[in-house]
Design a protein around this motif. Structure first.
Motif, mmCIF file in Angstrom:
data_model
loop_
_atom_site.group_PDB
_atom_site.id
_atom_site.type_symbol
_atom_site.label_atom_id
_atom_site.label_comp_id
_atom_site.label_asym_id
_atom_site.label_seq_id
_atom_site.Cartn_x
_atom_site.Cartn_y
_atom_site.Cartn_z
ATOM 1 N N THR A 168 0.831 -1.206 0.000
ATOM 2 C CA THR A 168 0.000 0.000 0.000
ATOM 3 C C THR A 168 0.863 1.253 0.000
ATOM 4 O OG1 THR A 168 -1.787 -1.117 1.087
ATOM 5 C CG2 THR A 168 -1.757 1.255 1.337
ATOM 6 N N GLY A 169 0.463 2.221 -0.819
ATOM 7 C CA GLY A 169 1.182 3.497 -0.853
ATOM 8 C C GLY A 169 2.316 3.510 -1.859
ATOM 9 N N LEU A 170 2.585 2.371 -2.516
ATOM 10 C CA LEU A 170 3.642 2.370 -3.536
ATOM 11 C C LEU A 170 3.004 2.651 -4.897
ATOM 12 C CD1 LEU A 170 5.705 -0.761 -2.468
ATOM 13 C CD2 LEU A 170 6.041 1.615 -1.828
ATOM 14 N N ASP A 171 3.791 3.284 -5.787
ATOM 15 C CA ASP A 171 3.215 3.582 -7.094
ATOM 16 C C ASP A 171 3.386 2.396 -8.046
ATOM 17 O OD1 ASP A 171 5.829 3.619 -7.834
ATOM 18 O OD2 ASP A 171 6.011 5.793 -7.710
ATOM 19 N N GLY A 172 2.810 2.511 -9.250
ATOM 20 C CA GLY A 172 2.700 1.406 -10.204
ATOM 21 C C GLY A 172 3.916 0.515 -10.368
ATOM 22 N N ASP A 173 5.045 1.090 -10.857
ATOM 23 C CA ASP A 173 6.214 0.255 -11.170
ATOM 24 C C ASP A 173 6.826 -0.347 -9.920
ATOM 25 O OD1 ASP A 173 5.942 0.661 -13.739
ATOM 26 O OD2 ASP A 173 7.602 2.085 -13.991
ATOM 27 N N ARG A 174 6.967 0.496 -8.888
ATOM 28 C CA ARG A 174 7.581 0.008 -7.647
ATOM 29 C C ARG A 174 6.715 -1.063 -7.020
ATOM 30 N NH1 ARG A 174 9.190 5.187 -5.758
ATOM 31 N NH2 ARG A 174 11.238 5.650 -6.614
ATOM 32 N N LYS A 175 5.410 -0.861 -7.113
ATOM 33 C CA LYS A 175 4.478 -1.819 -6.529
ATOM 34 C C LYS A 175 4.619 -3.162 -7.248
ATOM 35 C CE LYS A 175 -0.333 -2.403 -5.448
ATOM 36 N NZ LYS A 175 -1.627 -1.840 -5.259
ATOM 37 N N GLN A 176 4.665 -3.116 -8.581
ATOM 38 C CA GLN A 176 4.769 -4.350 -9.361
ATOM 39 C C GLN A 176 6.093 -5.051 -9.064
ATOM 40 O OE1 GLN A 176 2.220 -5.621 -11.158
ATOM 41 N NE2 GLN A 176 3.554 -7.418 -11.194
ATOM 42 N N GLU A 177 7.155 -4.240 -8.958
ATOM 43 C CA GLU A 177 8.486 -4.812 -8.707
ATOM 44 C C GLU A 177 8.507 -5.532 -7.355
ATOM 45 O OE1 GLU A 177 12.988 -3.125 -8.112
ATOM 46 O OE2 GLU A 177 11.368 -1.744 -8.602
ATOM 47 N N LEU A 178 7.980 -4.868 -6.339
ATOM 48 C CA LEU A 178 7.994 -5.482 -5.007
ATOM 49 C C LEU A 178 7.038 -6.680 -4.956
ATOM 50 C CD1 LEU A 178 9.085 -5.541 -2.170
ATOM 51 C CD2 LEU A 178 7.455 -3.801 -1.513
ATOM 52 N N LEU A 179 5.934 -6.591 -5.679
ATOM 53 C CA LEU A 179 5.019 -7.731 -5.738
ATOM 54 C C LEU A 179 5.738 -8.940 -6.342
ATOM 55 C CD1 LEU A 179 2.198 -8.925 -5.361
ATOM 56 C CD2 LEU A 179 1.588 -8.044 -7.604
ATOM 57 N N ASN A 180 6.523 -8.699 -7.406
ATOM 58 C CA ASN A 180 7.273 -9.808 -8.025
ATOM 59 C C ASN A 180 8.243 -10.426 -7.028
ATOM 60 O OD1 ASN A 180 5.919 -9.276 -10.335
ATOM 61 N ND2 ASN A 180 7.585 -8.169 -11.335
ATOM 62 N N TYR A 181 8.927 -9.584 -6.248
ATOM 63 C CA TYR A 181 9.835 -10.099 -5.218
ATOM 64 C C TYR A 181 9.068 -10.963 -4.222
ATOM 65 C CZ TYR A 181 13.813 -7.078 -6.331
ATOM 66 O OH TYR A 181 14.874 -6.480 -6.936
ATOM 67 N N LEU A 182 7.919 -10.429 -3.812
ATOM 68 C CA LEU A 182 7.149 -11.139 -2.778
ATOM 69 C C LEU A 182 6.649 -12.485 -3.282
ATOM 70 C CD1 LEU A 182 5.025 -8.333 -1.090
ATOM 71 C CD2 LEU A 182 6.981 -9.548 -0.172
ATOM 72 N N VAL A 183 6.197 -12.501 -4.544
ATOM 73 C CA VAL A 183 5.690 -13.758 -5.100
ATOM 74 C C VAL A 183 6.813 -14.791 -5.084
ATOM 75 C CG1 VAL A 183 4.850 -14.893 -7.185
ATOM 76 C CG2 VAL A 183 3.891 -12.703 -6.488
ATOM 77 N N ARG A 184 8.007 -14.376 -5.532
ATOM 78 C CA ARG A 184 9.137 -15.328 -5.568
ATOM 79 C C ARG A 184 9.541 -15.736 -4.155
ATOM 80 N NH1 ARG A 184 13.430 -12.570 -8.809
ATOM 81 N NH2 ARG A 184 11.750 -11.281 -9.583
ATOM 82 N N MET A 185 9.634 -14.740 -3.283
ATOM 83 C CA MET A 185 10.088 -15.022 -1.920
ATOM 84 C C MET A 185 9.137 -15.978 -1.197
ATOM 85 S SD MET A 185 9.996 -12.491 1.219
ATOM 86 C CE MET A 185 8.335 -12.937 1.524
ATOM 87 N N THR A 186 7.833 -15.744 -1.372
ATOM 88 C CA THR A 186 6.884 -16.572 -0.625
ATOM 89 C C THR A 186 6.871 -18.003 -1.144
ATOM 90 O OG1 THR A 186 5.088 -15.774 -2.029
ATOM 91 C CG2 THR A 186 5.382 -14.676 0.081
ATOM 92 N N ARG A 187 7.343 -18.225 -2.379
ATOM 93 C CA ARG A 187 7.449 -19.600 -2.882
ATOM 94 C C ARG A 187 8.693 -20.273 -2.331
ATOM 95 N NH1 ARG A 187 2.433 -19.797 -3.970
ATOM 96 N NH2 ARG A 187 1.954 -17.746 -4.753
ATOM 97 N N ASP A 188 9.668 -19.463 -1.942
ATOM 98 C CA ASP A 188 10.956 -20.018 -1.517
ATOM 99 C C ASP A 188 11.036 -20.297 -0.022
ATOM 100 O OD1 ASP A 188 11.878 -20.010 -4.020
ATOM 101 O OD2 ASP A 188 13.165 -18.252 -3.852
#
Ligand SMILES: Nc1ncnc2c1ncn2[C@@H]1O[C@H](COP(=O)(O)OP(=O)(O)OP(=O)(O)O)[C@@H](O)[C@H]1O
Length: 370
Positions: A168-188
């Protein structure tokens, strides 16, 4: 309410909590599986943060318990309340809450479990924060600070990770980038994760399970893919933008057309805009219910790149509009949902059990490495 037997059997977090907060009453029983991401999803004011605070031990319930594996963290009847710092939890809030006078490295190592030292470099690289280690928190962007906070939570080697709207509070690109990190991290990482959000796209990208909260009550709980097929939940899970997900394996990159080819469990293939993941990686394709058209046979001379053989499980009136129907499709062991006009459905004489071609316009991806 429908729950899968599997999610209950493997539950690692079990809670039954009742709390009166002014006029608002929270009364929720929830089982969270021992791995994967369980999203707590609901409108603003539905009680998500209040529930997370009770699980974390920041607040005490009026009644109920919180158990994590064999440990009881809260038991009101026994007057038991383990304080937050002894619960072995990682907690990531909307604000990063870093120590301002410690550099990033100091923030990460504060409270680090000795056994986590060997994971430090890997985690720093997974979160993409190598170049930030000598910086002070005040010089970081919102997304960078949030990644450091996630790293700090994980380095305590928690047995449960609680994340309250970390994007929350992050803008489009940063939000997508961090979401990608989170998706990978939560699988690991192999611990249960409770992830609070009110963004359906974010939930579709990251969650395995969903707990739908409304007015302080749990109104549905189970594997997200099952809940996404439920027509009675359409309004709550995206309405006109409702979607379903297909799991696929990345098989080939086509550099000339900037496409990737993926294979579904049942062997059928799809071409999708290039996904920057290694071959063999598992990807989740998010497909909007309005992005699927149906044909009785594979059409020729069409711009559709993807036609998948599927069988019709059910045809139901759309909850949203009297002019459309929802067609629930089966492809091997996966399911897909299409929204058609009622007129098209009648003209094509579509029936349950029939074999059709699902033509897919566009897909969104959520890459995962599992
Ligand atoms: N200490 C309190 N005293 C009185 N009411 C409270 C208190 N804490 C929370 N509430 C109320 O409880 C309700 C649920 O709040 P909560 O923050 O849990 O919702 P939420 O689903 O997390 O919302 P959001 O998505 O906006 O963060 C709200 O109506 C809120 O005003």
């Amino acid at each position: 309410m429908r729950e899968s037997a599997e999610s209950i059997a493997s539950a690692a977090l079990d809670c039954r909590l009742r709390k009166q907060l002014g006029d608002f009453s929270l009364d929720i029983s929830l089982s969270v599986p021992s791995s994967g991401v369980t999203a707590l999803f609901g409108q603003s004011g539905s009680g998500k943060t209040s529930l997370l605070r009770l699980i974390a031990g920041l607040d005490r319930p009026d009644e109920g318990h919180v158990r994590l594996g064999s440990r009881t963290l809260t038991d009101r009847a026994k007057r038991l309340h383990v304080p937050i710092h002894r619960r072995r939890l990682g907690v990531v809030f909307q604000e990063a809450r870093l120590f301002p006078h410690y550099r990033v490295r100091g923030n990460l190592t504060y409270g680090m479990a000795p056994s986590a030292r060997r994971r430090f470099d890997d985690l720093v690289s997974l979160l993409g924060i190598e170049s930030l280690l000598d910086r002070l928190p005040g010089t970081l962007s919102g997304g960078e600070a949030r990644r450091v906070a996630i790293g700090r939570a994980l380095l305590t080697e928690p047995e449960l990770l609680l994340m309250d709207e970390p994007l929350t509070g992050l803008d489009g690109d940063r939000k997508q980038e961090l979401l990608n990190y989170l998706v990978r991290m939560t699988r690991d990482i192999d611990i249960p994760i409770v992830y609070v959000s009110h963004d359906t796209a974010e939930i579709a990208a990251i969650a395995d399970h969903l707990a739908l909260v409304e007015k302080g009550r749990l109104i549905a709980h189970g594997p997200l893919d099952d809940l996404m097929m439920r027509l009675d939940l359409t309004d709550r899970l995206g309405g006109f933008d409702a979607a379903t997900r297909l799991l696929a394996r990345l098989d080939k990159h086509d550099d000339h057309y900037a496409l990737s080819h993926v294979v579904l469990n049942d062997g059928q293939r799809l071409k999708v805009p290039r996904i920057d993941r290694p071959l063999g990686a598992q990807v989740r394709l998010r497909i909007g219910v309005r992005d699927v058209a149906l044909a009785r046979e594979m059409p020729s001379g069409t711009s559709y790149r993807n036609g998948l053989r599927a069988s019709i499980d059910a045809i139901e009136p759309s909850p949203q509009s009297p002019s459309t129907v929802e067609v629930l499709l089966r492809l091997g062991d996966q399911r897909l949902r299409a929204r058609l006009t009622r007129e098209a459905c009648d003209e094509m004489q579509l029936r349950e059990g029939q074999s059709v071609i699902a033509l897919i316009r566009s897909v969104a991806f959520d890459a995962q490495s599992r």
